[in-house]
Design an enzyme around this catalytic site. Structure first.
Site, mmCIF file in Angstrom:
data_model
loop_
_atom_site.group_PDB
_atom_site.id
_atom_site.type_symbol
_atom_site.label_atom_id
_atom_site.label_comp_id
_atom_site.label_asym_id
_atom_site.label_seq_id
_atom_site.Cartn_x
_atom_site.Cartn_y
_atom_site.Cartn_z
ATOM 1 N N LYS A 157 1.879 -8.969 1.653
ATOM 2 C CA LYS A 157 2.743 -8.491 2.752
ATOM 3 C C LYS A 157 2.939 -9.902 3.458
ATOM 4 C CE LYS A 157 2.005 -5.401 6.372
ATOM 5 N NZ LYS A 157 0.890 -4.415 7.228
ATOM 6 N N GLY A 183 -1.744 -2.837 4.312
ATOM 7 C CA GLY A 183 -2.047 -3.082 3.050
ATOM 8 C C GLY A 183 -2.472 -1.999 2.177
ATOM 9 N N ARG A 184 -3.667 -1.512 2.708
ATOM 10 C CA ARG A 184 -4.405 -0.843 1.811
ATOM 11 C C ARG A 184 -3.731 0.793 1.817
ATOM 12 N NH1 ARG A 184 -7.045 -2.650 6.141
ATOM 13 N NH2 ARG A 184 -7.442 -0.921 7.979
ATOM 14 N N GLU A 237 -12.672 -0.848 4.823
ATOM 15 C CA GLU A 237 -12.154 -1.833 5.440
ATOM 16 C C GLU A 237 -11.385 -1.048 6.856
ATOM 17 O OE1 GLU A 237 -9.996 -5.574 3.885
ATOM 18 O OE2 GLU A 237 -8.117 -4.186 4.309
ATOM 19 N N GLU A 258 -5.890 -16.348 -1.734
ATOM 20 C CA GLU A 258 -6.040 -16.201 -3.157
ATOM 21 C C GLU A 258 -4.445 -15.966 -4.052
ATOM 22 O OE1 GLU A 258 -7.432 -14.718 -0.684
ATOM 23 O OE2 GLU A 258 -9.566 -14.400 -1.035
ATOM 24 N N HIS A 263 -25.725 7.047 -17.102
ATOM 25 C CA HIS A 263 -26.467 6.446 -17.810
ATOM 26 C C HIS A 263 -26.855 4.868 -16.839
ATOM 27 C CE1 HIS A 263 -26.280 9.110 -21.101
ATOM 28 N NE2 HIS A 263 -25.121 9.444 -20.657
ATOM 29 N N LYS A 309 -12.413 -15.867 6.453
ATOM 30 C CA LYS A 309 -11.335 -16.587 5.887
ATOM 31 C C LYS A 309 -11.163 -17.912 6.819
ATOM 32 C CE LYS A 309 -8.298 -12.583 4.932
ATOM 33 N NZ LYS A 309 -6.942 -12.112 5.144
HETATM 34 O O1 F6P Z 1 -8.485 -8.363 2.700
HETATM 35 C C1 F6P Z 1 -7.906 -8.412 4.089
HETATM 36 C C2 F6P Z 1 -6.308 -7.986 3.636
HETATM 37 O O2 F6P Z 1 -5.747 -8.607 4.718
HETATM 38 C C3 F6P Z 1 -6.105 -6.651 3.288
HETATM 39 O O3 F6P Z 1 -6.045 -5.712 4.163
HETATM 40 C C4 F6P Z 1 -4.895 -6.874 2.563
HETATM 41 O O4 F6P Z 1 -4.677 -5.694 1.889
HETATM 42 C C5 F6P Z 1 -5.224 -8.082 1.598
HETATM 43 O O5 F6P Z 1 -5.932 -8.932 2.543
HETATM 44 C C6 F6P Z 1 -3.839 -8.839 1.230
HETATM 45 O O6 F6P Z 1 -3.131 -9.396 2.269
HETATM 46 P P1 F6P Z 1 -1.616 -9.507 1.815
HETATM 47 O O7 F6P Z 1 -0.816 -8.665 1.355
HETATM 48 O O8 F6P Z 1 -0.859 -9.899 2.994
HETATM 49 O O9 F6P Z 1 -1.546 -10.609 0.850
#
Ligand code: F6P
Length: 523
Positions: free
Chosen positions: A197, A257-258, A343, A203, A374, A484
């Protein structure tokens, strides 16, 4: 008495569930609801009619109805970020005008969905192809958190419908994740979707850069660009990465995001199953939206899920909750719900900034049955803490030739719920089960795209319900920021930059010294 006080009074002398069934032979029906083909059974709990009424009174006292309507109406209920919460609009592209800060967002939602469908059809038919020729046989979806968990869960759930390119998800910054996925694909036939987003997430951007390097090595610098598309609200940042605007699919800041599976973040799913199946999933979610908006609390599945969750965590004091799909293809649902619920509601202050009087949401965990039996079900049956379980199970599987497997799956699911409730009083202590352990069961006809949409949307609204009852904002996530920031400080120290160690606390400095092998290699 306030509803909270009534609930505490009800919980003070909890009945045995078996007694509740003995005194009310119709309890299984009276404590179950059905909606659009789903059945939610919460009879295996200690809820009495009086406790249930107190929960409904609590929902009214908390203003759940008006708050829900404000959310669906586009009000900025995500107050700490000043944003509307309208992921539901993504699954209702043909609805009427929906204004966010005076601007109708429906046209952009329709337009993006149409662009996604056009792109997906192009890739699936071969009309959109790798610059070097051939077809896109593989998709590598790079994203993390809400930009990965939902699509990966849904891809697994809809496996029987996947007739497009095979899709792999890369999320972890651990280079092992990217390496292992790239080893399974032919890069000349691979489309890379960068799903972020913000287009800034460490990452995702690190994995995206490394994927680009790998692609350039495989197909040449010039052709590599033709292997990328982006899912992002930050069109300029995607352009700076080298992805042209027509290959960027964005969404508004009214989608968290979620909660973003339903729009461009779901593009890899659409590539796998096609726009028609994707639309069926949206339709299922939309049916759940309608149900949530119109059914009275007593017949409202998301409201009941949230209220029963609150009963178990806040009132009965059970610290965690297990989600147990008896459906192998929903094996990633617990992971998706962990982010969705923890979250969203893993908070300790309310909308007014004051400590939450009744605390935040519970720990959510789980795994697919029957494997869970199990693994950790020993603790759930005989451990010293009570873990309310949420079973999910379908009437039928997809494998007609293996219907006997499905019958055994259903038998095991029902057996777990029964064993938790009844326990066993005879035998030596180590063979006894206290019983009276609560569970609920969400039942569905078969795991189709429509049903998946219903289930996931029900859980999304459940999070909202719980958030309103507890008085918190379910739609921000400031708790992920501190780590972060600290990773930013630690990066230079890990890289060995001169003087960077001075910034570290003694524990981090000692750990880093060991990890760097400052005192010689570990044996
Ligand atoms: O884990 C934190 C977060 O901000 C989430 O809310 C989000 O889904 C994720 O990182 C990824 O964010 P982005 O879509 O901006 O890469």
């Amino acid at each position: 008495m306030t509803p909270w006080e009534s609930l505490a009074a009800e919980a003070a002398h909890p009945p045995r569930m078996s007694d509740l069934f003995a005194t009310d032979p119709g309890r299984a029906g009276a404590f179950s609801v059905e909606a659009d083909g789903l059945r939610f059974d919460y009879s295996r709990t200690a809820l009495t009619t009086a406790a249930r009424d107190a929960l409904f009174a609590l929902a009214d006292a908390a203003g759940l109805g008006p708050r829900r309507d404000a959310m669906f109406g586009g009000a900025p209920i995500n107050e700490s970020e000043g944003r509307a919460v309208l992921h539901m609009a993504l699954r209702d592209p043909d609805g009427g005008r929906l204004a966010v800060a005076g601007r109708d967002v429906r046209p952009e939602i329709r337009d993006t969905l149409a662009r996604m469908a056009g792109f997906a059809r192009g890739v699936r038919s071969g009309a959109i192809a790798p610059p070097g020729g051939g077809r896109f046989a593989h998709v590598v979806h790079i994203g993390i958190g809400g930009s990965a968990l939902g699509p990966e869960m849904a891809l697994r759930a809809l496996t029987p419908h996947a007739d497009g390119p095979d899709v792999h998800v890369v999320s972890n910054i651990d280079g092992a994740h990217l390496t292992d996925v790239l080893a399974r694909v032919d890069l000349r036939a691979t489309l890379i979707l960068i799903a972020s987003k913000t287009f800034t997430t460490l990452e995702t951007m690190t994995n995206a850069e490394s994927a680009r390097t790998a692609l350039a090595a495989a197909v040449g610098e010039r052709q590599a660009a033709g292997h990328f598309a982006a899912i992002s609200s930050a069109v300029e940042k995607a352009a700076a990465f080298g992805i042209p605007a027509e290959r960027v699919f964005g969404f508004g800041d009214y989608v968290g995001g979620r909660y973003s599976l339903w729009g461009p973040i779901g593009l890899s799913l659409m590539l796998a199953v096609g726009p028609e199946r994707f639309r069926e999933m949206l339709d299922g979610a939309r049916a759940m939206d309608r149900h949530f908006c119109t059914a009275p609390w007593a017949a409202n599945i998301p409201a009941l899920l949230g209220l029963i969750g609150l009963w178990h965590h806040q009132i009965c004091g059970f610290p965690t909750r297990a989600v147990l799909p008896y459906e192998q293809r929903l094996a990633l649902l617990p992971a998706h719900l962990q982010q969705l619920e923890m979250e969203s509601n893993g908070k300790s202050v309310g909308l007014d900034g004051a400590p939450l009087p009744h605390g935040g949401g519970p720990v959510v965990w789980g795994a697919a049955g029957t494997d869970c039996q199990h693994a950790f079900m020993q603790l759930v049956h005989q451990g010293s803490q009570v873990v309310p379980c949420e079973f999910l199970v379908g009437r039928a599987g997809h494998e007609a030739a293996l219907a006997h497997h499905h019958r055994l799956l259903v038998a095991n699911c029902l057996a777990q719920a029964a064993a938790l409730m009844h326990g066993r009083a005879d035998g030596p202590p180590h063979r006894r089960f206290a019983g009276n352990r609560p569970s609920t069961m969400l039942m569905y006809p078969r795991l189709t795209p429509f049903v998946l949409g219903q289930i996931v949307a029900a859980y999304e609204h459940r999070v909202f319900v719980e958030g309103v009852l507890l008085g918190l904002n379910s739609f921000d996530q400031w708790g992920v920021e501190l780590g972060k920031e600290m990773a930013g400080t630690l990066g230079p120290a890990v890289a060995g930059e001169a003087g960077a160690d001075a910034e570290l606390d003694p524990a981090a400095r000692a750990a880093l010294a060991w990890l760097r092998g400052d005192h010689g290699p570990a044996s």
